[in-house]
Design a protein around this motif. Sequence first.
Motif, mmCIF file in Angstrom:
data_model
loop_
_atom_site.group_PDB
_atom_site.id
_atom_site.type_symbol
_atom_site.label_atom_id
_atom_site.label_comp_id
_atom_site.label_asym_id
_atom_site.label_seq_id
_atom_site.Cartn_x
_atom_site.Cartn_y
_atom_site.Cartn_z
ATOM 1 N N TRP A 113 5.196 12.415 9.981
ATOM 2 C CA TRP A 113 5.235 11.995 8.577
ATOM 3 C C TRP A 113 5.057 13.192 7.649
ATOM 4 C CZ3 TRP A 113 1.926 12.062 4.384
ATOM 5 C CH2 TRP A 113 2.326 11.279 3.289
ATOM 6 N N PHE A 260 -0.621 8.880 3.082
ATOM 7 C CA PHE A 260 -0.418 8.233 4.376
ATOM 8 C C PHE A 260 -1.766 7.957 5.040
ATOM 9 C CE2 PHE A 260 0.036 8.944 9.011
ATOM 10 C CZ PHE A 260 1.069 8.081 9.339
ATOM 11 N N ARG A 302 1.833 3.636 3.804
ATOM 12 C CA ARG A 302 2.038 4.630 2.747
ATOM 13 C C ARG A 302 1.563 4.037 1.426
ATOM 14 N NH1 ARG A 302 6.282 5.765 -0.877
ATOM 15 N NH2 ARG A 302 6.517 7.990 -1.385
#
Length: 305
Positions: A113, A260, A302
């Motif tokens: 990510w 995140f 998220r």
Amino acid sequence: MSAQKTWRALELIEWTAGYFERAGIPTARLDAELLLAHALNQNRMWLYLNYEYVVSGQPLDAYRELVRRRHAREPVAYLTGRREFMSLSFEVNRGTLIPRPETETLVELALDWLRSEERECLKVAENETDQRVQLADIGCGSGAIGVALAYALQDNGAAVVSTDISEAALETARRNAESAGVGGSIEFRLGDGLSVFHAGERFDAVVSNPPYVRTADLERLPPESRLYEPREALDGGADGFAALRPLISGVGGFLKPGGFAAFEVGEGQAEQALALFETSKLFESAETALDMSGIERVVYGRRRG
């Protein structure tokens, strides 16, 4: 294991593997090799090349003691004092949970990510060299997660906050960070859950492998965990969510917009964890990631921008 017999390395390994197998130890041969290599201050490759080596004196005495303790189901990682995680070697002891392969799923997911093209947090502005990516690892234990992240993101100058309720665990984590060469990138804080974060503090990513075993299930764990690993690192309360619930529900307030959050969960806990993400109203979406056994091991989301 006769004290009078002349023991060669291969004979010791084979005898010990059989002894462990009869005790129900699933990794009998591997454990025998790891313990003999440790007693000889060598590695497994050296053993393979020196099966005829005669083991005697202090190394043989040390090996006998290691075999005795492993037969009592003490984990190999505690006997050798080391465990590999994300290709790094970590010191572990009775005050820390032993890093597990399934937790690498959490680290790899976070790295994927953070490294994805749309993540501006890894792009340091030309005139803002102090603007490093900010990460947090809650309940760090041996420091495996935070150290692995800091090590992988060295080129991006990541700043990691690693926390734990145990000062002894934090000391172990500090040594592991120094050993990996990332001691200067990690701040260690003593405290419980989200309480260690400062008002107004915001992170690009927060990750955690909190205790999630239901109290009633602790006695069903393998003896290696049940008898030797720290209970506070395993016991997730009556429903397994005593630590997870406040973390998932409150972590959104410590994330930057678009930030995140990812948490390791136990088998069968993913659906309830996803519901907690949705209830917080701060996340755009929540998803799960499978570990190598196909179990929904990580729940992540998220934060809304």
